[in-house]
Design a protein around this motif. Structure first.
Motif, PDB file in Angstrom:
ATOM      1  N   ASN A 191      24.002  46.347  21.718  1.00 29.02           N
ATOM      2  CA  ASN A 191      23.936  47.766  21.360  1.00 29.02           C
ATOM      3  C   ASN A 191      23.026  48.500  22.342  1.00 29.02           C
ATOM      4  N   ASN A 192      23.557  48.704  23.576  1.00 26.31           N
ATOM      5  CA  ASN A 192      22.740  49.344  24.605  1.00 26.31           C
ATOM      6  C   ASN A 192      23.553  50.413  25.343  1.00 26.31           C
ATOM      7  N   ILE A 193      22.939  51.025  26.362  1.00 27.93           N
ATOM      8  CA  ILE A 193      23.559  52.152  27.070  1.00 27.93           C
ATOM      9  C   ILE A 193      24.856  51.743  27.768  1.00 27.93           C
ATOM     10  N   SER A 194      24.932  50.533  28.290  1.00 29.83           N
ATOM     11  CA  SER A 194      26.168  50.073  28.948  1.00 29.83           C
ATOM     12  C   SER A 194      27.336  50.105  27.982  1.00 29.83           C
ATOM     13  N   ASN A 195      27.109  49.618  26.787  1.00 29.76           N
ATOM     14  CA  ASN A 195      28.138  49.645  25.738  1.00 29.76           C
ATOM     15  C   ASN A 195      28.502  51.076  25.396  1.00 29.76           C
ATOM     16  N   HIS A 196      27.505  51.909  25.193  1.00 33.95           N
ATOM     17  CA  HIS A 196      27.740  53.312  24.821  1.00 33.95           C
ATOM     18  C   HIS A 196      28.502  54.052  25.920  1.00 33.95           C
ATOM     19  N   PHE A 197      28.178  53.754  27.185  1.00 34.97           N
ATOM     20  CA  PHE A 197      28.824  54.409  28.329  1.00 34.97           C
ATOM     21  C   PHE A 197      30.312  54.070  28.378  1.00 34.97           C
ATOM     22  N   ILE A 198      30.647  52.793  28.334  1.00 35.58           N
ATOM     23  CA  ILE A 198      32.046  52.362  28.421  1.00 35.58           C
ATOM     24  C   ILE A 198      32.844  52.852  27.215  1.00 35.58           C
ATOM     25  N   SER A 199      32.278  52.721  26.036  1.00 34.67           N
ATOM     26  CA  SER A 199      32.974  53.129  24.810  1.00 34.67           C
ATOM     27  C   SER A 199      33.229  54.633  24.797  1.00 34.67           C
ATOM     28  N   SER A 200      32.245  55.417  25.222  1.00 34.80           N
ATOM     29  CA  SER A 200      32.393  56.872  25.204  1.00 34.80           C
ATOM     30  C   SER A 200      33.387  57.347  26.260  1.00 34.80           C
ATOM     31  N   PHE A 201      33.406  56.716  27.436  1.00 35.76           N
ATOM     32  CA  PHE A 201      34.374  57.093  28.458  1.00 35.76           C
ATOM     33  C   PHE A 201      35.797  56.785  27.994  1.00 35.76           C
ATOM     34  N   THR A 202      35.991  55.636  27.372  1.00 35.63           N
ATOM     35  CA  THR A 202      37.306  55.268  26.840  1.00 35.63           C
ATOM     36  C   THR A 202      37.754  56.257  25.776  1.00 35.63           C
ATOM     37  N   ILE A 218      29.531  42.173  21.243  1.00 36.69           N
ATOM     38  CA  ILE A 218      29.415  40.731  21.490  1.00 36.69           C
ATOM     39  C   ILE A 218      28.979  40.457  22.928  1.00 36.69           C
ATOM     40  N   TYR A 219      29.509  41.272  23.867  1.00 35.84           N
ATOM     41  CA  TYR A 219      29.273  41.019  25.286  1.00 35.84           C
ATOM     42  C   TYR A 219      28.105  41.822  25.851  1.00 35.84           C
ATOM     43  N   LEU A 220      27.925  43.049  25.360  1.00 34.19           N
ATOM     44  CA  LEU A 220      26.924  43.930  25.954  1.00 34.19           C
ATOM     45  C   LEU A 220      25.748  44.241  25.035  1.00 34.19           C
TER      46      LEU A 220
END
Length: 292
Positions: free
Chosen positions: A196-207, A192-194
């Motif tokens: 489907n891009n690399i920023s979303n993938h980066f934060i989700s994968s780190f979490t 919703i906020y980011l």
């Protein structure tokens, strides 16, 4: 995408190998930290390393830079099998259940992840054993992948290649049950906020990496110790020589001799590895999906 779709398997295997190359030295330090301090093992009873950075620096100083990548080829071989089966099975199973039994849910994702993680790790266990043995020896062992395989096979038999398979499968199921659903959960909510891009993938994968490191380190310590122990046919007194009788015995002896915090030996390198590993993997995976 269905059960017959090959793409998640190919993407999962390729992304896993890329992530493995990028984070392997940290994994080597984690393995060295996890086996030290064992009161029942004279060779590794002494605490040689004070932490991840100290371990990395000492390996480079006394064994050379290549020692950080000792065991890389069985690790890549493992990821080409384990990663391929794990991620391909997870995404195909999830897609199958969603299509036939309703919408996606956290419970469904956890079930698919447990099945995929335990199944793939059991198949790939021999490569994990070889990787651990070669990481422990470093360059001082001066041993190739094939030579390591021969040593394990001739000294311990075919069962030696499946040493630690129970905690390995349990660990893989636990990691998958945390890592994959957490990633999917974070990704869908951040969409919703980011977008489907690399920023979303980066934060989700780190979490996902942080959560899986926290959950899996205790059983990873036990798995590493079981894989590293040598079950020689006979010692000088002709008595079977081994450190731990099994998973439960390893848990009990580790807690009894070293305390509860021994189960979090190597947590920092585990976190430093699983965080970047997940970031590299999921970003690579998502880009492969986008390209193809």
């Amino acid at each position: 995408m269905g059960l017959s779709d090959w793409r998640p398997f190919i993407y999962g295997g390729l992304a896993s190998c890329v992530a493995e190359f990028g984070t392997f030295p940290i994994d080597t330090s984690k393995t060295r930290l996890q086996i030290q301090g064992q009161k029942v093992d004279i060779k590794h009873a002494k605490l040689k390393y004070r932490g991840m950075l100290d371990c990395l620096l000492k390996i480079i100083k006394y064994e050379g830079l290549p020692a950080l990548y000792a065991g890389i080829w069985p690790a890549v071989l493992r990821q080409s099998t384990y990663g391929t089966i794990k991620f391909g099975t997870y995404y195909c199973l999830k897609d199958f259940f969603v299509k036939h039994y309703g919408r996606e849910s956290v419970q469904l994702n956890v079930l698919c992840a447990v099945i995929a993680g335990s199944f793939s790790s059991a198949i790939a266990n021999p490569t994990d054993v070889l990787k651990v043995r070669m990481q422990v020896e470093g360059t001082t062992g001066n041993i190739s992948l094939f030579a390591c395989f021969k040593n394990v096979y001739y000294q311990e038999g075919i069962s030696g290649l499946w040493r630690g398979v129970s905690p390995t499968a349990q660990r893989a199921a636990l990691i998958a049950a945390v890592e994959l659903p957490v990633y999917d959960f974070c990704k869908s909510h951040l969409m919703i906020y980011l977008g489907n891009n690399i920023s979303n993938h980066f934060i989700s994968s780190f979490t996902a990496g942080f959560a899986s490191a926290l959950a899996s380190t205790p059983i990873d310590v036990v798995r590493t110790r079981l894989m590293n122990q040598r079950k020689l046919k006979y010692c000088e007194q002709r008595i079977p020589a081994h450190l731990y009788a099994g998973t439960l015995d390893c848990f009990v002896q580790t807690f009894k001799n070293e305390g509860i915090w021994a189960f979090y030996k190597g947590f920092v390198p585990t976190l430093f590895r699983m965080g970047p590993w997940n970031i590299i993997f999921f970003v690579t995976y998502e880009q492969l999906k986008r390209i193809y």
